[in-house]
Design a protein around this motif. Structure first.
Motif, short mmCIF file in Angstrom:
data_model
loop_
_atom_site.label_atom_id
_atom_site.label_comp_id
_atom_site.label_asym_id
_atom_site.label_seq_id
_atom_site.Cartn_x
_atom_site.Cartn_y
_atom_site.Cartn_z
N PHE A 131 -14.10 4.44 -3.31
CA PHE A 131 -13.18 4.30 -2.17
C PHE A 131 -12.62 2.89 -2.10
O PHE A 131 -11.43 2.69 -1.88
CB PHE A 131 -13.91 4.63 -0.87
CG PHE A 131 -13.88 6.08 -0.48
CD1 PHE A 131 -13.94 7.07 -1.45
CD2 PHE A 131 -13.78 6.46 0.85
CE1 PHE A 131 -13.91 8.42 -1.10
CE2 PHE A 131 -13.74 7.80 1.20
CZ PHE A 131 -13.81 8.77 0.24
N THR B 265 -8.75 8.10 0.76
CA THR B 265 -8.53 6.65 0.63
C THR B 265 -7.13 6.25 1.06
O THR B 265 -6.93 5.15 1.59
CB THR B 265 -8.79 6.19 -0.82
OG1 THR B 265 -8.06 7.01 -1.73
CG2 THR B 265 -10.26 6.27 -1.15
N CYS C 22 -9.96 2.38 -4.80
CA CYS C 22 -8.72 3.13 -4.52
C CYS C 22 -7.91 2.48 -3.40
O CYS C 22 -6.68 2.42 -3.47
CB CYS C 22 -9.06 4.57 -4.15
SG CYS C 22 -9.66 5.57 -5.53
N ILE C 23 -8.59 2.01 -2.36
CA ILE C 23 -7.90 1.37 -1.24
C ILE C 23 -7.19 0.10 -1.71
O ILE C 23 -6.06 -0.19 -1.29
CB ILE C 23 -8.89 1.07 -0.10
CG1 ILE C 23 -9.35 2.38 0.54
CG2 ILE C 23 -8.25 0.16 0.96
CD1 ILE C 23 -10.54 2.23 1.46
N TYR D 181 -6.79 3.60 3.91
CA TYR D 181 -6.01 2.39 3.65
C TYR D 181 -5.06 2.09 4.81
O TYR D 181 -4.93 0.94 5.25
CB TYR D 181 -5.20 2.53 2.35
CG TYR D 181 -4.00 1.62 2.32
CD1 TYR D 181 -4.15 0.23 2.15
CD2 TYR D 181 -2.71 2.12 2.52
CE1 TYR D 181 -3.06 -0.61 2.16
CE2 TYR D 181 -1.62 1.28 2.53
CZ TYR D 181 -1.79 -0.09 2.36
OH TYR D 181 -0.70 -0.91 2.39
#
Length: 499
Positions: free
Chosen positions: A399, A138, A402-403, A142
């Motif tokens: 994901f 991630t 988290c990003i 990102y």
């Protein structure tokens, strides 16, 4: 370069991936999803792994490190110290780990821990992989999504959260059925475009600056951009720390990582798998050096375009472009339209391998290691497939969350963040595997194994924070991973008994 035109190339590239996924995922089953039925071509795997290993971090962040500062001097090419360490790590993977995995005929490499120590160690190893790969993937994802959003989608009025959601849905679409069987081919395609972007940008800047390769080295040397080895023992960038840390990062993040190893063990036999790793390691070193060369050229080009140093900042158009912003800023605003298009294709080619393989590997590990899906005789193939798809979608949601956290933190140099986080999350895996391979001692099948693996990173955090104060200015760098693994190893030794 018109924003809509760049966006059209992003959509076109994704449709190409969908076509490849449709072609490769026909008649696929769970075995194809997890390890490609062990029929993958080793040359395709080796080439595709370059894209997975490099990802957006190398494509965007590594060139930016060249002009960043370490004390009062540029970091220059000191990142190459880590790359040298990687090569030694790949030797360990090829000649120690791969023969072990093939001898045991593993689908999940963490099954080795079950064979050696029992179910608790097995699930602990799988759990730390899931944490490690989720955080690392991630962070990489990102970086590229943020570049796409800032330089393309923001101008269309699309918010960052929606950008992330749409890209994750794209990745889900082409990995949903085929898994590893599809990713071996899509990663090959994506690596090709990534390297194309690297080469085209490098050649264009060399020609624009009227420099030969030798002339470029001379110009970079004058600016202090060619320095490789850091001789300051107390510094985090000391060459011994970087090479040692790079070696164990390669062992942990490739050799003990289900995402990377599931591609290797999808090859027909161990001999071809070794050829895959050694071929991949040679190309990886070469390509990483080219990214560092490109970083130096980008700084020279930015200075020609009017960039000015203000202390440790490089200001161009009212913005500090040192770090992760350098390559996208120059490619999309100061290079010709054709080069900008190639950069965008290379960028999204760096984006997808850092996420598609991670989603597939995390799904495989969770289903096999934590849910025991392969051994469930009470479930039909169709029921197992439904469970696997549910897990796959769930990880896509993780994901996304988290990003959004990384966006909130907003770090200027993701490559340093990824390597630092790896020191904490992969250390227990390194300790567990080292204890199993290099000792004959046995562990009790208790939760104390998990407790020890959790305590080691906590101890490392405090050691890292206060090392300069406790040890006369000595700073802990990438060797944190080695220290973490050693603490785990010693804890397991204390818990164990003779076999």
């Amino acid at each position: 370069m018109p924003t809509f035109l760049l966006f059209a190339f992003v959509i076109g590239y994704f449709l190409l991936l969908l076509a490849v996924a449709w072609r490769t995922s026909r008649h696929s089953n769970n075995e194809a999803f997890f390890i490609g039925n062990r029929k993958s071509n080793w040359m395709l795997v080796a080439f595709g792994m370059i894209g997975t290993s490099l990802s957006g971090v190398t494509f965007v962040s590594v060139p930016g490190t060249v002009g960043d500062w370490a004390g009062e001097a540029h970091k220059a090419w000191t990142y190459f110290q880590v790359i040298i360490g990687y090569w030694f790590g790949y030797l360990v993977i090829a000649f120690i780990l791969l023969p072990l995995y093939y001898r045991l005929q593993l689908t999940s490499i963490y099954r080795y821990l079950h064979t050696r120590f029992g179910s608790v160690a097995y699930r602990t190893g799988a759990l730390f992989f899931i944490i490690s790969r989720t955080v690392g993937a991630t962070a990489r994802l990102y970086l590229v999504i943020n570049v796409l959003h800032i330089f393309i989608l923001k101008d269309l009025g699309i918010p960052f959260g929606l950008t992330t959601l749409v890209i994750l849905l794209m990745i889900l679409l082409y990995t949903f059925e085929g898994g590893v069987k599809t990713i071996v081919y899509t990663d090959t395609l994506q690596t090709t475009f990534m390297l194309l972007g690297l080469c085209v940008c490098t050649v264009y800047i060399l020609q624009h600056l009227h420099l030969s390769l030798g002339g470029a080295f001379q110009a970079l040397n004058v600016r202090g951009f060619t320095h490789v080895f850091n001789g300051d023992v107390n510094s985090k960038g000391f060459w011994g720390k970087q090479i040692l840390g790079g070696m164990f990062i390669a062992i942990a993040m490739t050799g003990l990582d289900q995402e990377m190893m599931q591609k290797n063990i999808s090859v027909k036999n161990v001999h071809d798998s070794k050829k895959n790793v050694m071929t991949f390691s040679f190309i990886m070193v070469l390509v990483s050096f080219l990214f560092l060369l490109l970083g130096g050229l980008l700084y020279l080009y930015s200075l020609q375009q009017g960039a000015v140093y203000e202390g440790h900042a490089l200001m161009l158009g009212g913005k500090n472009v040192i770090g992760d912003d350098l390559f996208p800023t120059m490619a999309l605003h100061y290079l010709p339209a054709a080069v900008s298009i190639i950069f965008i294709i290379g960028l999204i080619s760096a984006l997808f391998p850092s996420a598609d393989g991670a989603l597939t590997a995390l799904t495989a590990s969770f289903c096999i290691d934590l849910l025991g899906l392969q051994g469930r005789d009470d479930l039909s193939e169709a029921q197992k497939k439904r469970v696997r798809m549910t897990v796959h979608i769930s990880f896509a949601v993780v994901f996304l969350l988290c990003i959004l956290v990384f966006k909130w933190v907003d770090n200027k140099s993701i490559v340093n963040t990824v390597l630092e986080l790896a020191g904490y999350t992969y250390g227990p895996l390194l300790g567990l595997f080292a204890f199993g391979i290099f000792t004959k001692r046995v562990l009790p099948n208790t939760g104390m194994i998990t407790v020890l693996c959790l305590l080691a990173p906590v101890g490392c955090y405090f050691l890292s924070q206060y090392s300069a104060k406790w040890f006369g200015g000595f700073q802990i760098g990438l060797e944190l991973l080695v220290i973490n693994g050693l603490l785990t190893f010693l804890g397991l030794w204390g818990l164990s008994k003779k076999g």
